[in-house]
Write an enzyme that holds these catalytic residues in place. Structure first.
Site, PDB file in Angstrom:
ATOM      1  CD  GLN A  78      15.363   5.071  21.626  1.00 46.61           C
ATOM      2  OE1 GLN A  78      14.996   4.460  22.616  1.00 46.61           O
ATOM      3  NE2 GLN A  78      16.618   5.329  21.393  1.00 46.61           N
ATOM      4  CG  PHE A  79      12.858   8.613  15.322  1.00 49.75           C
ATOM      5  CD1 PHE A  79      13.677   8.477  14.210  1.00 49.75           C
ATOM      6  CD2 PHE A  79      13.150   9.589  16.265  1.00 49.75           C
ATOM      7  CE1 PHE A  79      14.767   9.317  14.040  1.00 49.75           C
ATOM      8  CE2 PHE A  79      14.232  10.429  16.104  1.00 49.75           C
ATOM      9  CZ  PHE A  79      15.051  10.294  14.991  1.00 49.75           C
ATOM     10  CB  THR A  80      16.768   5.861  17.058  1.00 54.90           C
ATOM     11  OG1 THR A  80      16.562   5.551  18.431  1.00 54.90           O
ATOM     12  CG2 THR A  80      16.923   7.363  16.873  1.00 54.90           C
TER      13      THR A  80
END
Length: 147
Positions: A78-80
């Site tokens: 999850q890059f967010t």
């Protein structure tokens, strides 16, 4: 590296209505990678998570780890987690690592968990995923390899 750890009774991830990973009791992990991260960061967090005592003993005290309880891991990239929302109304994701490097370290992190004897299920790196879980407690922790 940044990881959101959620103690769960069950969790699953699917891509285009196909389940790619599912577990019963254990830990649901959301994993983010930033530019400066190395294999050392990934190993540190894998070791920390494997030994994190957040499962209760007979007296209701958090004395057992996922390793102790025989639980499993569902790890989802999850890059967010590196979204910066301080300015404006749209998150800035410049702190997230480039996809190729992030995927390499995410895979390394998951392999380190497996090397510790844990069952690790995953989503599909870079895909649009649907994630569901029953957060047990609820217990949710944020770990960061850089303090």
């Amino acid at each position: 590296m940044r990881v959101v750890v959620q103690r769960c009774k069950e969790a699953r991830v699917s891509v285009e209505d196909t389940v790619t990973g599912a577990i019963g009791q254990g830990l649901m992990l959301l994993v983010g990678v930033t530019h400066e991260d190395t294999e050392q960061d990934a190993k540190y967090l894998a070791d920390k998570i494997a030994g994190l005592r957040i499962f209760e003993d007979e007296a209701g005290k958090m004395n057992f780890s996922v390793t102790d309880t025989g639980g499993a891991i569902l790890s989802v990239s999850q890059f967010t987690l590196y979204g910066d929302c301080r300015k404006g109304r749209r998150p800035n994701f410049m702190a997230a690592a480039a996809p190729a490097e992030a995927e390499r370290l995410y895979d390394y992190f998951n392999q380190e968990l497996r090397n510790g004897g844990l069952q690790v299920e995953t989503g599909v790196f870079g895909a649009m995923m649907d994630v569901s879980l029953i957060n047990w407690g609820p217990v949710t922790l944020l770990l960061d390899s850089r303090g």
